[in-house]
Scaffold this motif. Structure first.
Motif, mmCIF file in Angstrom:
data_model
loop_
_atom_site.group_PDB
_atom_site.id
_atom_site.type_symbol
_atom_site.label_atom_id
_atom_site.label_comp_id
_atom_site.label_asym_id
_atom_site.label_seq_id
_atom_site.Cartn_x
_atom_site.Cartn_y
_atom_site.Cartn_z
ATOM 1 N N PRO A 166 -18.904 -7.652 1.514
ATOM 2 C CA PRO A 166 -17.732 -6.826 1.199
ATOM 3 C C PRO A 166 -17.142 -6.191 2.449
ATOM 4 O O PRO A 166 -17.857 -5.861 3.395
ATOM 5 C CB PRO A 166 -18.300 -5.756 0.257
ATOM 6 C CG PRO A 166 -19.523 -6.391 -0.342
ATOM 7 C CD PRO A 166 -20.095 -7.252 0.739
ATOM 8 N N PHE A 201 -14.127 -7.828 -1.988
ATOM 9 C CA PHE A 201 -14.939 -8.917 -2.531
ATOM 10 C C PHE A 201 -16.052 -9.323 -1.566
ATOM 11 O O PHE A 201 -15.983 -9.076 -0.356
ATOM 12 C CB PHE A 201 -14.065 -10.137 -2.829
ATOM 13 C CG PHE A 201 -13.575 -10.859 -1.592
ATOM 14 C CD1 PHE A 201 -14.287 -11.927 -1.071
ATOM 15 C CD2 PHE A 201 -12.407 -10.477 -0.950
ATOM 16 C CE1 PHE A 201 -13.854 -12.599 0.062
ATOM 17 C CE2 PHE A 201 -11.957 -11.137 0.186
ATOM 18 C CZ PHE A 201 -12.694 -12.200 0.689
ATOM 19 N N ASN A 203 -16.700 -16.154 -5.326
ATOM 20 C CA ASN A 203 -16.377 -14.749 -5.113
ATOM 21 C C ASN A 203 -17.035 -13.853 -6.154
ATOM 22 O O ASN A 203 -17.148 -14.224 -7.324
ATOM 23 C CB ASN A 203 -14.865 -14.546 -5.196
ATOM 24 C CG ASN A 203 -14.098 -15.424 -4.239
ATOM 25 O OD1 ASN A 203 -14.300 -15.355 -3.031
ATOM 26 N ND2 ASN A 203 -13.222 -16.264 -4.767
ATOM 27 N N ASN A 204 -17.402 -12.668 -5.710
ATOM 28 C CA ASN A 204 -17.968 -11.656 -6.592
ATOM 29 C C ASN A 204 -17.230 -10.344 -6.344
ATOM 30 O O ASN A 204 -17.146 -9.870 -5.207
ATOM 31 C CB ASN A 204 -19.459 -11.480 -6.301
ATOM 32 C CG ASN A 204 -20.157 -10.593 -7.318
ATOM 33 O OD1 ASN A 204 -20.004 -10.777 -8.515
ATOM 34 N ND2 ASN A 204 -20.939 -9.637 -6.834
ATOM 35 N N TYR A 205 -16.647 -9.793 -7.414
ATOM 36 C CA TYR A 205 -15.920 -8.531 -7.327
ATOM 37 C C TYR A 205 -16.682 -7.501 -8.151
ATOM 38 O O TYR A 205 -16.691 -7.560 -9.373
ATOM 39 C CB TYR A 205 -14.513 -8.675 -7.897
ATOM 40 C CG TYR A 205 -13.658 -9.734 -7.244
ATOM 41 C CD1 TYR A 205 -12.806 -9.412 -6.195
ATOM 42 C CD2 TYR A 205 -13.698 -11.051 -7.686
ATOM 43 C CE1 TYR A 205 -12.011 -10.384 -5.603
ATOM 44 C CE2 TYR A 205 -12.905 -12.026 -7.101
ATOM 45 C CZ TYR A 205 -12.070 -11.688 -6.061
ATOM 46 O OH TYR A 205 -11.283 -12.648 -5.477
ATOM 47 N N GLY A 254 -9.298 -5.832 -4.404
ATOM 48 C CA GLY A 254 -10.425 -6.745 -4.363
ATOM 49 C C GLY A 254 -10.211 -7.848 -3.350
ATOM 50 O O GLY A 254 -11.110 -8.209 -2.583
ATOM 51 N N ARG A 305 -16.079 -12.619 -11.543
ATOM 52 C CA ARG A 305 -16.533 -13.741 -10.720
ATOM 53 C C ARG A 305 -15.439 -14.808 -10.673
ATOM 54 O O ARG A 305 -14.696 -14.982 -11.634
ATOM 55 C CB ARG A 305 -17.803 -14.368 -11.304
ATOM 56 C CG ARG A 305 -18.959 -13.418 -11.505
ATOM 57 C CD ARG A 305 -20.037 -14.063 -12.379
ATOM 58 N NE ARG A 305 -19.522 -14.416 -13.705
ATOM 59 C CZ ARG A 305 -20.192 -15.113 -14.621
ATOM 60 N NH1 ARG A 305 -21.420 -15.546 -14.359
ATOM 61 N NH2 ARG A 305 -19.648 -15.382 -15.800
#
Length: 350
Positions: A93, A111, A192-194, A208, A285
């Motif tokens: 991040p 993200f 991606n991971n938010y 994000g 995601r």
């Protein structure tokens, strides 16, 4: 370029069914080509169904995402590349700023991501540059991650090549026209991971993922049905986009817009911090498969896309030069001075 349509205040992202085209039905292919051309001229995004990717392949992808992003931060950081110039491995991040690819300053994006891509070794004898076709970094302690990711990568790659066949038909080009530009396409899958902790204070303008256009030919996006993704219309208004059940979101990149002399649009989009109906920050995601073309391909205006009244708007550019300028912005945090055309879309028009 036409204007995107709205329905009850929501941007209309057309649903495109590939089933008949994949079965080789001529009438379905003609209808599909017309629908794709209309979507590409107006909104630049499509909801693609009938794509043929099995549900089990999707399940393997989501399991891989969950396995990796649940690892401790120290373990994830061990998969970070030695340099931001290497578009592989883990991005934590606040390490990237996507709007910098447009030459527009923004706070750091929230993200985290993991990238894999085509390796030079897949094409022995071509002497492909390792800086673009780098070896992948596979994380330790993530059981099943590589297998799930590789299955999805192969399926998305096949779909991307199918879509370029549709694009040739929609543009009135010979069948297989784009094959010469994608024989060793520089493809990358970005997972991606938010997830924003509830006690984090967001900076003004922090999102994000910052506003950007995608860089290559076409992007295939799997995403959770969670709010967050927004696309920009020609009047400078942002619209939420959620994937329809069973659909993959497909959007066009800068290189296809350049190829078509802006007949087709590379749509500006961003991801705002995802929230539920009660306003609480939630996890989101996504996995974006970028089909970017051969690193040494030259992108110049396609036949039929320029006229005396609408001459070619862009100088020819190699895929390598275009991607380098964009990635030096988003990953290297150097404002891109060569994207004024795209950046101008962030300003509302009359």
């Amino acid at each position: 370029m036409g204007s995107a349509r709205t329905s009850h205040g929501t941007l209309d992202v057309p649903v495109i069914d590939l089933s008949g085209y994949r079965r080789g039905e001529p009438a379905a292919a003609r209808a599909l080509a017309a629908a794709v051309d209309d979507a590409a001229r107006t909104v630049g995004f499509m909801q693609v169904v009938g794509h043929g990717i099995p549900a089990g392949t999707e399940a393997g992808l989501t399991a891989a995402l969950d396995t990796f992003f649940a690892l401790p931060m120290a373990t994830k950081l061990a998969s970070r590349p030695a340099s931001t110039a290497v578009n592989r491995g883990y991005s934590p991040p606040r390490s990237e700023r996507l709007s910098h690819s447009l030459g527009v300053y923004s706070p750091a994006d929230l993200f985290e991501a993991f990238n894999v891509g085509i390796e030079a070794g897949e094409y022995p004898g071509l002497g492909l540059p390792a800086s673009y076709y780098a070896d992948n970094i596979w994380p330790a302690g993530a059981a099943g991650f590589r297998a799930g990711v590789e299955r999805w990568f192969a399926a998305a790659r096949q779909l991307a090549e199918t879509l370029t066949g549709v694009f040739a038909l929609a543009l009135g080009l010979p069948a297989g026209y784009f094959d010469a530009f994608q024989s060793h396409s520089l493809d990358v899958l970005r997972m991606n991971n938010y997830l924003v902790p509830g006690d984090v204070t967001l900076e003004e303008g922090q999102v994000g993922m910052g506003a950007h256009t995608d860089y290559g030919i076409v992007t295939i996006l799997w995403a959770d049905p969670v709010p967050g993704l927004q696309i920009l219309d020609r009047a400078g208004r942002w619209h939420d986009v959620l994937p329809a059940p069973g659909a993959l979101l497909v959007n066009l990149g800068d290189l296809l817009a350049r190829w078509t002399n802006d007949r087709w649009v590379s749509t500006m989009h961003r991801v705002v911090p995802p929230r539920d109906a009660g306003g609480r920050l939630v996890r989101r995601r996504s996995a974006a498969y970028f089909h970017d073309g051969d690193v040494d391909a030259v992108i110049a205006c396609l036949p039929g896309c320029a006229t005396p009244d609408n001459p070619a708007r862009y100088e020819p550019v190699t895929v390598a030069d275009h991607l380098t300028a964009k990635l030096t912005g988003s990953r290297g945090l150097v404002l891109n001075a060569a994207a004024t055309h795209e950046a101008a879309r962030l300003r509302p028009t009359d």
